[in-house]
Design a protein around this motif. Structure first.
Motif, PDB file in Angstrom:
ATOM      1  N   VAL A 178     -30.819 -42.157  24.208  1.00 27.09           N
ATOM      2  CA  VAL A 178     -29.980 -42.735  23.430  1.00 27.09           C
ATOM      3  C   VAL A 178     -28.768 -41.714  24.040  1.00 27.09           C
ATOM      4  O   VAL A 178     -27.683 -41.380  24.160  1.00 27.09           O
ATOM      5  CB  VAL A 178     -29.817 -42.921  22.066  1.00 27.09           C
ATOM      6  CG1 VAL A 178     -28.090 -43.259  21.384  1.00 27.09           C
ATOM      7  CG2 VAL A 178     -30.656 -44.056  22.316  1.00 27.09           C
ATOM      8  N   LEU A 179     -29.118 -40.056  23.395  1.00 27.13           N
ATOM      9  CA  LEU A 179     -27.911 -39.239  23.430  1.00 27.13           C
ATOM     10  C   LEU A 179     -27.669 -39.274  25.109  1.00 27.13           C
ATOM     11  O   LEU A 179     -27.015 -38.859  25.692  1.00 27.13           O
ATOM     12  CB  LEU A 179     -28.631 -38.125  22.802  1.00 27.13           C
ATOM     13  CG  LEU A 179     -28.527 -37.630  21.840  1.00 27.13           C
ATOM     14  CD1 LEU A 179     -29.438 -36.580  21.074  1.00 27.13           C
ATOM     15  CD2 LEU A 179     -27.010 -37.901  20.967  1.00 27.13           C
ATOM     16  N   THR A 180     -28.625 -38.833  26.261  1.00 27.65           N
ATOM     17  CA  THR A 180     -28.759 -38.866  27.600  1.00 27.65           C
ATOM     18  C   THR A 180     -27.297 -40.462  28.160  1.00 27.65           C
ATOM     19  O   THR A 180     -26.438 -39.631  28.273  1.00 27.65           O
ATOM     20  CB  THR A 180     -29.543 -39.065  27.740  1.00 27.65           C
ATOM     21  OG1 THR A 180     -30.536 -37.651  26.875  1.00 27.65           O
ATOM     22  CG2 THR A 180     -29.405 -39.124  29.731  1.00 27.65           C
ATOM     23  N   GLN A 234     -23.369 -39.512  29.115  1.00 28.63           N
ATOM     24  CA  GLN A 234     -23.018 -40.125  30.787  1.00 28.63           C
ATOM     25  C   GLN A 234     -22.165 -40.979  30.786  1.00 28.63           C
ATOM     26  O   GLN A 234     -21.757 -41.406  31.751  1.00 28.63           O
ATOM     27  CB  GLN A 234     -24.724 -40.367  31.579  1.00 28.63           C
ATOM     28  CG  GLN A 234     -25.266 -39.354  31.667  1.00 28.63           C
ATOM     29  CD  GLN A 234     -27.250 -40.014  32.304  1.00 28.63           C
ATOM     30  OE1 GLN A 234     -27.114 -40.708  32.261  1.00 28.63           O
ATOM     31  NE2 GLN A 234     -27.524 -38.382  32.276  1.00 28.63           N
ATOM     32  N   SER A 235     -21.900 -41.145  29.793  1.00 27.39           N
ATOM     33  CA  SER A 235     -21.405 -42.803  29.638  1.00 27.39           C
ATOM     34  C   SER A 235     -19.746 -42.666  29.564  1.00 27.39           C
ATOM     35  O   SER A 235     -19.581 -41.624  28.513  1.00 27.39           O
ATOM     36  CB  SER A 235     -21.134 -43.852  28.184  1.00 27.39           C
ATOM     37  OG  SER A 235     -20.239 -44.574  28.607  1.00 27.39           O
ATOM     38  N   PRO A 236     -18.873 -42.827  30.473  1.00 21.64           N
ATOM     39  CA  PRO A 236     -17.229 -42.779  30.396  1.00 21.64           C
ATOM     40  C   PRO A 236     -16.881 -43.109  29.131  1.00 21.64           C
ATOM     41  O   PRO A 236     -15.707 -42.738  28.987  1.00 21.64           O
ATOM     42  CB  PRO A 236     -16.989 -43.071  31.662  1.00 21.64           C
ATOM     43  CG  PRO A 236     -17.390 -43.830  31.662  1.00 21.64           C
ATOM     44  CD  PRO A 236     -18.524 -43.482  31.698  1.00 21.64           C
ATOM     45  N   GLU A 289     -29.333 -52.464  26.457  1.00 25.71           N
ATOM     46  CA  GLU A 289     -29.720 -53.292  27.622  1.00 25.71           C
ATOM     47  C   GLU A 289     -30.716 -51.905  28.623  1.00 25.71           C
ATOM     48  O   GLU A 289     -31.124 -52.411  30.262  1.00 25.71           O
ATOM     49  CB  GLU A 289     -29.323 -53.408  28.154  1.00 25.71           C
ATOM     50  CG  GLU A 289     -29.177 -54.631  29.310  1.00 25.71           C
ATOM     51  CD  GLU A 289     -27.639 -55.416  29.744  1.00 25.71           C
ATOM     52  OE1 GLU A 289     -27.692 -55.287  30.972  1.00 25.71           O
ATOM     53  OE2 GLU A 289     -27.315 -56.505  29.171  1.00 25.71           O
ATOM     54  N   MET A 290     -29.834 -51.062  28.958  1.00 26.94           N
ATOM     55  CA  MET A 290     -29.346 -49.803  29.648  1.00 26.94           C
ATOM     56  C   MET A 290     -31.041 -49.402  29.229  1.00 26.94           C
ATOM     57  O   MET A 290     -31.237 -48.883  30.372  1.00 26.94           O
ATOM     58  CB  MET A 290     -28.322 -48.738  29.275  1.00 26.94           C
ATOM     59  CG  MET A 290     -27.805 -49.180  29.182  1.00 26.94           C
ATOM     60  SD  MET A 290     -26.215 -48.195  29.405  1.00 26.94           S
ATOM     61  CE  MET A 290     -26.562 -45.970  30.209  1.00 26.94           C
ATOM     62  N   LEU A 291     -31.821 -49.283  27.801  1.00 24.34           N
ATOM     63  CA  LEU A 291     -32.891 -48.065  28.158  1.00 24.34           C
ATOM     64  C   LEU A 291     -34.075 -49.465  28.100  1.00 24.34           C
ATOM     65  O   LEU A 291     -35.206 -48.451  27.877  1.00 24.34           O
ATOM     66  CB  LEU A 291     -32.375 -47.404  26.619  1.00 24.34           C
ATOM     67  CG  LEU A 291     -31.797 -46.705  26.535  1.00 24.34           C
ATOM     68  CD1 LEU A 291     -31.366 -46.177  25.043  1.00 24.34           C
ATOM     69  CD2 LEU A 291     -31.520 -45.321  27.424  1.00 24.34           C
ATOM     70  N   LYS A 310     -20.700 -42.980  20.086  1.00 26.19           N
ATOM     71  CA  LYS A 310     -19.640 -41.694  20.833  1.00 26.19           C
ATOM     72  C   LYS A 310     -20.652 -40.956  20.602  1.00 26.19           C
ATOM     73  O   LYS A 310     -21.194 -40.468  19.826  1.00 26.19           O
ATOM     74  CB  LYS A 310     -18.553 -41.603  21.510  1.00 26.19           C
ATOM     75  CG  LYS A 310     -18.331 -41.319  19.740  1.00 26.19           C
ATOM     76  CD  LYS A 310     -16.463 -41.817  20.556  1.00 26.19           C
ATOM     77  CE  LYS A 310     -15.702 -41.359  19.299  1.00 26.19           C
ATOM     78  NZ  LYS A 310     -14.256 -41.723  19.374  1.00 26.19           N
ATOM     79  N   VAL A 311     -21.145 -39.134  21.564  1.00 29.62           N
ATOM     80  CA  VAL A 311     -21.433 -39.039  21.151  1.00 29.62           C
ATOM     81  C   VAL A 311     -20.478 -37.410  20.772  1.00 29.62           C
ATOM     82  O   VAL A 311     -19.662 -37.430  20.979  1.00 29.62           O
ATOM     83  CB  VAL A 311     -22.170 -37.835  22.535  1.00 29.62           C
ATOM     84  CG1 VAL A 311     -22.441 -36.496  21.950  1.00 29.62           C
ATOM     85  CG2 VAL A 311     -23.394 -38.126  23.456  1.00 29.62           C
ATOM     86  N   TYR A 312     -20.964 -37.098  19.210  1.00 29.46           N
ATOM     87  CA  TYR A 312     -19.897 -36.489  18.451  1.00 29.46           C
ATOM     88  C   TYR A 312     -20.104 -35.120  19.634  1.00 29.46           C
ATOM     89  O   TYR A 312     -20.484 -34.218  19.683  1.00 29.46           O
ATOM     90  CB  TYR A 312     -20.654 -36.009  17.270  1.00 29.46           C
ATOM     91  CG  TYR A 312     -19.884 -34.717  16.761  1.00 29.46           C
ATOM     92  CD1 TYR A 312     -18.933 -35.284  15.670  1.00 29.46           C
ATOM     93  CD2 TYR A 312     -20.319 -33.500  16.081  1.00 29.46           C
ATOM     94  CE1 TYR A 312     -17.649 -34.726  15.021  1.00 29.46           C
ATOM     95  CE2 TYR A 312     -19.494 -32.445  15.124  1.00 29.46           C
ATOM     96  CZ  TYR A 312     -18.000 -32.649  15.119  1.00 29.46           C
ATOM     97  OH  TYR A 312     -17.757 -32.187  14.739  1.00 29.46           O
TER      98      TYR A 312
END
Length: 82
Positions: free
Chosen positions: A25-27, A31-33, A43-45, A77-79
């Motif tokens: 999930v973190l990766t 990588q997502s804009p 779905e992605m994973l 989103k990543v902190y």
């Protein structure tokens, strides 16, 4: 509604071993804009959206992810310490 974020941003608190869901999930979020919903991450994973939702809540509690309620969905989103 205010974003969810835990107090401690510590990667070492992620479980070691067989389940890589948190790291996956973190990766994906790094990588997502843009922020991603639980369903998009699932779905992605190739994982169940309930599993992803629980993992995102855990990551938010640990301070690694911010969950924000938009009008029609929750996104992650990543902190980054902003």
């Amino acid at each position: 509604m205010a974003p969810e974020r835990g107090a401690s941003a510590n990667l070492e608190s992620l479980p070691a071993g067989g389940d890589s869901t948190g790291m996956d999930v973190l990766t994906a979020l790094r990588q997502s804009p843009r922020p991603l919903s639980d369903d998009e991450l699932a779905e992605m994973l190739g994982r169940d959206s309930r599993t992803i939702g629980q993992e995102c809540r855990t990551l938010a509690f640990r301070g690694l992810v911010i969950r924000e309620q938009l009008p029609n969905k929750m996104v992650n989103k990543v902190y980054r310490g902003d």
